[in-house]
Design an enzyme around this catalytic site. Structure first.
Site, PDB file in Angstrom:
ATOM      1  CG  ASP A 184     -15.894  84.115  32.382  1.00  0.00           C
ATOM      2  OD1 ASP A 184     -16.570  83.154  32.804  1.00  0.00           O
ATOM      3  OD2 ASP A 184     -14.849  84.508  32.924  1.00  0.00           O
ATOM      4  CG  ASP A 239     -13.070  79.985  37.649  1.00  0.00           C
ATOM      5  OD1 ASP A 239     -13.615  79.593  36.599  1.00  0.00           O
ATOM      6  OD2 ASP A 239     -12.979  81.187  37.961  1.00  0.00           O
TER       7      ASP A 239
END
Length: 418
Positions: A184, A239
């Site tokens: 991430d 996302d």
């Protein structure tokens, strides 16, 4: 448009044949390395070539398939859940269809490293440790994935990131038997992803274990243009959320990078929401169809232990999965738009074409795919296999295929020229 489509198709056929030949002749590891050399082309610099050689981990020749904990469980994960998910992946038959990765997302580790600087599994939720969990998952014939961050802390702020610890963490993951790393982009000290992600890429390659590398920098610096030298997939979007607008917008954002995907490295519009309850069956069918056509990773995001029949029928549609896993490895894309009515298409192996008729409008409508839009000659006659109805229209001619499509739903076909 038809000409460039044909050229891309022919180039990919040659690539696929070369890869198959080298796999037989010298084995998959060397073949993957040779493939990347070919892909890099004569215009690549020496540095780019060396990086492509370096990344030849032999993984990701087709998009990854599996499950990830985040979309449904967020931080509420523990080892019993992961073991039960591995059990369900096998018992539902999904593992036999190609879903192999069981991936932990954020929140699996303690807030602090140990005295030697190692990541530590959270004692309250993973008391047996990650190595024991990997052994369990491997015994099921599956692979275990894990999560870290190219920053000082992960996005949840509950565990350390890997920035400055890349070599150490990669060796830890390898020692535990990890097969996949999602990396991430939070708390990154405002350093470019282009500076941070290559460090972990090299660390994984030096770890002594083949580990699929999934870059999750949210499309921040157009990773499709540079990440294939570094990882096996890269996020092209922010996302996803479990609703129609989020899903369909992720499809559009991902679509513009279609030409950059291929065997060894894939565009990733984020994980699947199918089965989480925020969309209708038709919307989930559209979600899965477009992700499959776009050669996106198929990472299930629902609770595998509690799927209803409709969810399993979508996730377990073998012909749709076959489009995603087609060895030609060309990402399908949007080829025609008429208001809310769209045609998406892409070439498959053996001169076939995959087509999705997608109705993004509020009422049922007829959608037509013309041969000129999808790379077929006007005189071509095809058999059209409907992948959701499991029926075939034989000898379709006239240079087009039409169907009525429900609102927010789709039809998906494989066209086989006769």
């Amino acid at each position: 448009m038809g000409g460039s489509f044909d050229h891309q198709w022919k180039k990919a056929v040659v690539m696929a044949l070369l890869v198959c030949f080298f796999n037989v002749l010298v084995g998959p590891s060397v073949a993957a390395r040779l493939q990347r050399t070919i892909e890099s082309g004569s215009n690549s610099s020496g540095g780019e070539l060396s990086r492509r050689h370096l990344l030849a981990n032999g993984l990701g020749l087709t998009p990854s398939m599996g499950w990830n904990s985040w979309n449904h469980f967020s931080c509420k994960i523990e080892e019993k859940l992961i073991r039960e998910t591995a059990d369900a992946m096998v018992s539902t038959g999904l593992a036999a269809l190609g879903y192999k990765y069981i991936n932990l997302d954020d929140c699996w580790a303690e807030l602090n490293r140990d005295s030697q600087g190692n990541l530590v599994p959270k004692a309250s939720t993973f008391p047996s440790g990650i190595k024991a969990l990997a052994d369990y998952v491997h015994a099921k014939g599956l692979k275990l994935g894990i999560y870290s961050d190219a920053g000082t802390q992960t996005c949840s702020l509950t565990m350390p990131g890997s920035l400055g610890h890349e070599e150490q963490d990669a060796k830890t993951f390898a020692a535990w038997g990890i097969d996949y790393l999602k990396f991430d982009n939070c708390n990154n000290n405002n350093k470019s992803p282009k500076e941070r992600y290559p460090i972990m890429s090299k660390a994984l390659l030096n770890s002594g274990r083949s580990i699929f590398f999934s870059l999750c920098e949210w499309g921040q610096e157009d990773p499709a243009t540079w990440a294939k030298a570094i990882g096996n997939s890269w996020r092209t979007t922010g996302d996803i959320a479990d609703n129609w607008n989020s899903m369909s917008s992720r499809a559009d954002e991902n679509d513009k990078w279609a030409s950059y995907a291929g065997p060894g490295g894939w565009n990733d519009p984020d994980m699947l929401e199918v089965g989480n309850g925020g969309m209708t069956v038709g919307e989930y069918r559209s979600h899965f169809s477009i992700w499959a056509l776009a050669k996106a990773p198929l990472l299930i995001g629902c609770d595998l232990r509690a799927m209803d029949r409709a969810t399993l029928e979508i996730l377990g549609n073998k012909p749709v999965i076959a489009v995603n896993q087609d060895k030609l490895g060309i990402q399908g894309k949007k080829v025609k738009k008429d208001g809310d009515l769209e045609v998406w298409a892409g070439p498959l192996s053996n001169n076939r074409v995959a087509v999705v008729l997608w109705n993004r409008g509020g009422s049922e409508a007829a959608i037509t795919a013309y041969w000129s839009d999808i790379g077929l000659k006007p005189t071509t006659i095809v058999n059209a296999r409907d992948l959701w109805a499991h029926s075939t229209q034989r000898r379709v001619s006239g240079g087009k295929l039409s169907a009525n499509v429900n609102s927010h739903d789709c039809k998906m076909y494989v066209l086989t020229p006769q």
